[in-house]
Design a protein around this motif. Structure first.
Motif, short mmCIF file in Angstrom:
data_model
loop_
_atom_site.label_atom_id
_atom_site.label_comp_id
_atom_site.label_asym_id
_atom_site.label_seq_id
_atom_site.Cartn_x
_atom_site.Cartn_y
_atom_site.Cartn_z
N ASP A 1 0.85 -1.19 0.00
CA ASP A 1 0.00 0.00 0.00
C ASP A 1 0.89 1.24 0.00
O ASP A 1 1.83 1.33 0.79
CB ASP A 1 -0.87 0.05 1.27
N GLN A 2 0.61 2.16 -0.89
CA GLN A 2 1.30 3.44 -0.91
C GLN A 2 0.27 4.50 -1.26
O GLN A 2 -0.41 4.39 -2.27
CB GLN A 2 2.42 3.47 -1.95
N ASP A 3 0.17 5.51 -0.44
CA ASP A 3 -0.76 6.60 -0.73
C ASP A 3 -0.17 7.51 -1.79
O ASP A 3 1.03 7.75 -1.84
CB ASP A 3 -1.02 7.41 0.54
N GLY A 4 -1.02 8.01 -2.65
CA GLY A 4 -0.62 9.01 -3.63
C GLY A 4 0.11 8.47 -4.84
O GLY A 4 0.64 9.24 -5.62
N GLU A 5 0.16 7.15 -5.03
CA GLU A 5 0.82 6.61 -6.21
C GLU A 5 -0.23 6.08 -7.18
O GLU A 5 -1.25 5.55 -6.79
CB GLU A 5 1.83 5.53 -5.82
N GLU A 6 0.07 6.25 -8.45
CA GLU A 6 -0.85 5.91 -9.52
C GLU A 6 -1.13 4.40 -9.60
O GLU A 6 -2.25 3.97 -9.83
CB GLU A 6 -0.22 6.38 -10.84
N ASN A 7 -0.09 3.58 -9.43
CA ASN A 7 -0.20 2.13 -9.56
C ASN A 7 0.12 1.47 -8.22
O ASN A 7 0.69 2.09 -7.32
CB ASN A 7 0.80 1.62 -10.61
N GLY B 1 4.98 2.45 -7.65
CA GLY B 1 3.68 2.99 -7.99
C GLY B 1 3.73 4.13 -8.98
O GLY B 1 2.72 4.52 -9.56
N THR B 2 4.91 4.68 -9.21
CA THR B 2 5.10 5.80 -10.13
C THR B 2 5.26 5.38 -11.58
O THR B 2 5.26 6.21 -12.47
CB THR B 2 6.35 6.59 -9.73
N LYS C 1 18.47 -3.88 -14.25
CA LYS C 1 18.18 -2.62 -14.94
C LYS C 1 17.10 -1.90 -14.17
O LYS C 1 16.18 -2.50 -13.63
CB LYS C 1 17.77 -2.86 -16.39
N LYS C 2 17.27 -0.59 -14.11
CA LYS C 2 16.30 0.23 -13.40
C LYS C 2 15.84 1.35 -14.33
O LYS C 2 16.64 2.10 -14.87
CB LYS C 2 16.92 0.82 -12.13
N TYR C 3 14.51 1.40 -14.50
CA TYR C 3 13.90 2.42 -15.33
C TYR C 3 13.31 3.50 -14.43
O TYR C 3 12.61 3.20 -13.47
CB TYR C 3 12.80 1.82 -16.21
N PHE C 4 13.62 4.76 -14.77
CA PHE C 4 13.10 5.91 -14.02
C PHE C 4 12.03 6.59 -14.88
O PHE C 4 12.34 7.17 -15.92
CB PHE C 4 14.22 6.90 -13.69
N HIS C 5 10.80 6.51 -14.43
CA HIS C 5 9.67 7.06 -15.16
C HIS C 5 9.80 8.58 -15.34
O HIS C 5 9.51 9.11 -16.42
CB HIS C 5 8.37 6.71 -14.43
N ASP C 6 10.24 9.27 -14.31
CA ASP C 6 10.29 10.74 -14.36
C ASP C 6 11.33 11.27 -15.35
O ASP C 6 11.14 12.34 -15.93
CB ASP C 6 10.53 11.32 -12.96
#
Length: 148
Positions: free
Chosen positions: A72-78, A100-101, A119-124
């Motif tokens: 559970d994470q508040d304020g995240e889209e996914n 969740g981002t 590998k790490k993908y950064f959405h922002d």
């Protein structure tokens, strides 16, 4: 003649049981009074721990083998989640953690940390870091635009 009588509580595989004074709930298979085999465990938000649900394999009361854990994470889209291998209740082996981002890490874990090839993908920033990780830190590799 000595007789040894052992008492074994028979537990249902289809009923939720509270463990650790209600901090954890479990439903699934049991062995010697501990979660063992396939099951589901819900971790309550106590002692600084966030609420999560794990579904997968258990050995001796802890997540071991393959499983999926949702957080559970508040304020995240996914819904943030991990799917992959566990050892002694921690992400360990091959797996992937989805934030969740929309960001994610896919690769090797060791005792709950990014460790090994991954590998790490950064959405922002829309960048992917592929290479070697050590205790959650990227050591070396290549950076790409977009998903790789």
């Amino acid at each position: 003649m000595n007789y040894i009588i052992q008492y074994f509580e028979v537990k249902s595989n289809n009923k939720w049981y509270e463990l650790d004074n209600g901090a954890v709930k479990y439903m699934g298979h049991w062995l010697n009074g501990k979660p063992h085999g396939k099951g589901s465990m819900e971790f309550m938000p106590v002692l600084g721990r966030s609420h999560s649900i794990y579904v997968g394999d258990f050995v001796d009361g802890l997540p071991n083998g393959y499983g999926i854990q949702m957080y559970d994470q508040d304020g995240e889209e996914n819904v943030p989640h991990y799917q992959g291998e566990f050892k002694d209740g921690k992400h360990h082996g091959k797996g992937e953690y989805h934030f969740g981002t929309g960001s994610y890490y896919k690769g090797e874990f060791f005792k709950g940390k990014y460790h090994g090839n991954g590998k790490k993908y950064f959405h922002d920033t829309n960048k992917t870091y592929i290479g070697v990780y050590f205790q959650d830190k990227w050591l070396r590799g290549d950076i790409y635009n977009g998903h790789k």
